[in-house]
Design an enzyme around this catalytic site. Structure first.
Site, PDB file in Angstrom:
ATOM      1  N   ARG A   1      72.447  64.310  17.702  1.00  0.00           N
ATOM      2  CA  ARG A   1      72.457  64.225  19.175  1.00  0.00           C
ATOM      3  C   ARG A   1      71.341  65.097  19.722  1.00  0.00           C
ATOM      4  O   ARG A   1      71.320  66.298  19.504  1.00  0.00           O
ATOM      5  CB  ARG A   1      73.812  64.693  19.746  1.00  0.00           C
ATOM      6  CG  ARG A   1      73.891  64.551  21.266  1.00  0.00           C
ATOM      7  CD  ARG A   1      75.287  64.833  21.794  1.00  0.00           C
ATOM      8  NE  ARG A   1      75.538  66.260  21.964  1.00  0.00           N
ATOM      9  CZ  ARG A   1      76.717  66.772  22.299  1.00  0.00           C
ATOM     10  NH1 ARG A   1      77.762  65.983  22.441  1.00  0.00           N
ATOM     11  NH2 ARG A   1      76.861  68.073  22.452  1.00  0.00           N
TER      12      ARG A   1
ATOM     13  N   SER B   1      82.789  57.587  23.445  1.00  0.00           N
ATOM     14  CA  SER B   1      83.450  58.752  24.036  1.00  0.00           C
ATOM     15  C   SER B   1      84.446  58.303  25.089  1.00  0.00           C
ATOM     16  O   SER B   1      84.136  57.439  25.919  1.00  0.00           O
ATOM     17  CB  SER B   1      82.414  59.680  24.690  1.00  0.00           C
ATOM     18  OG  SER B   1      81.552  60.211  23.717  1.00  0.00           O
TER      19      SER B   1
ATOM     20  N   LYS C   1      77.821  71.027  26.338  1.00  0.00           N
ATOM     21  CA  LYS C   1      77.701  69.815  27.144  1.00  0.00           C
ATOM     22  C   LYS C   1      78.078  70.158  28.576  1.00  0.00           C
ATOM     23  O   LYS C   1      79.202  69.927  29.019  1.00  0.00           O
ATOM     24  CB  LYS C   1      78.616  68.719  26.582  1.00  0.00           C
ATOM     25  CG  LYS C   1      78.048  67.333  26.832  1.00  0.00           C
ATOM     26  CD  LYS C   1      78.788  66.277  26.068  1.00  0.00           C
ATOM     27  CE  LYS C   1      78.172  64.921  26.400  1.00  0.00           C
ATOM     28  NZ  LYS C   1      79.057  63.816  26.159  1.00  0.00           N
TER      29      LYS C   1
END
Length: 211
Positions: free
Chosen positions: A40, A109, A138
């Site tokens: 990511r 998600s 995040k």
């Protein structure tokens, strides 16, 4: 039927991994028991994602760990990654499936019960449920759901689930008790001086929780 093990799912963070690097962090984590590695990097170009992804693939060769690419469909296809993971604000799941084909693992998600209930098990292979806790990795994440929220959402999911969001070794029992098939971690491994040992501790906690 796709087979994959969500037990210990490492999500790489380029900032946290900066000292050791994402490839070395992944290699150490897999040696310590990580079953899946997700690349990511929200700020990397597709070319950079492909370069890192190919290096990761080489590093994971010979292990049973799978490589998942976050969000970048083109990179996932070019790397021939084992899977693609998308968020609710990314590509539509149906479109993602069309682009990656039937063989690639597709993860999604999910933050709410409504989203869980809307999952098409013919399109999506697993879901990441969270955030369980608030997490600095995040900053734009949704409201933390806690273990009660995790359990409620998982109950509605027609596919395997991995819990995510500020999770550490001590949360393994609660996450699995809520119905999760595994834990996804970022800062519990990324940025640790010894990622392999950090992973071993989480893997042991998961094993204990399953007894």
């Amino acid at each position: 039927m796709k087979t994959f093990d969500l037990s210990l799912y490492l999500v790489l963070d380029p900032v946290l991994c900066a000292d050791i690097g994402m490839v070395e962090t992944a290699r150490a984590a897999v040696a310590g028991g990580a079953t899946i590695v997700q690349l990511r990097d929200k700020h990397a170009s597709t070319a950079a994602m492909i370069e890192t992804g190919l290096a990761l693939k080489q590093a994971l060769a010979g292990s049973n760990a799978l490589l998942i690419v976050n969000d970048d469909v083109e990179a996932a296809i070019a790397i021939r990654a084992d899977g693609l993971h998308i968020g609710q604000e990314d590509l539509d799941a149906g479109e993602a499936r069309r682009r990656v084909g039937p063989e690639m693992i597709l993860g999604l998600s999910v933050e709410t019960e409504a989203l869980a209930a809307a999952i098409d098990a013919n399109v999506v292979d697993y879901v990441g449920v969270g955030p369980v806790f608030a997490t600095p990795t995040k900053p734009d994440h949704k409201h933390p759901i806690g273990f009660d929220g995790l359990a409620r959402i998982i109950k509605l999911c027609p596919v395997p689930t991995v819990a995510i969001g500020g999770l550490k070794a001590e949360h393994a029992a609660d996450a699995l008790a809520a119905g999760a098939d595994g834990l996804a971690v970022v800062s519990a491994i990324c940025g640790k001086p010894d990622p392999e040992t950090a992973t071993v501790l989480i893997a042991q906690a998961i094993k204990e929780a399953r007894k």
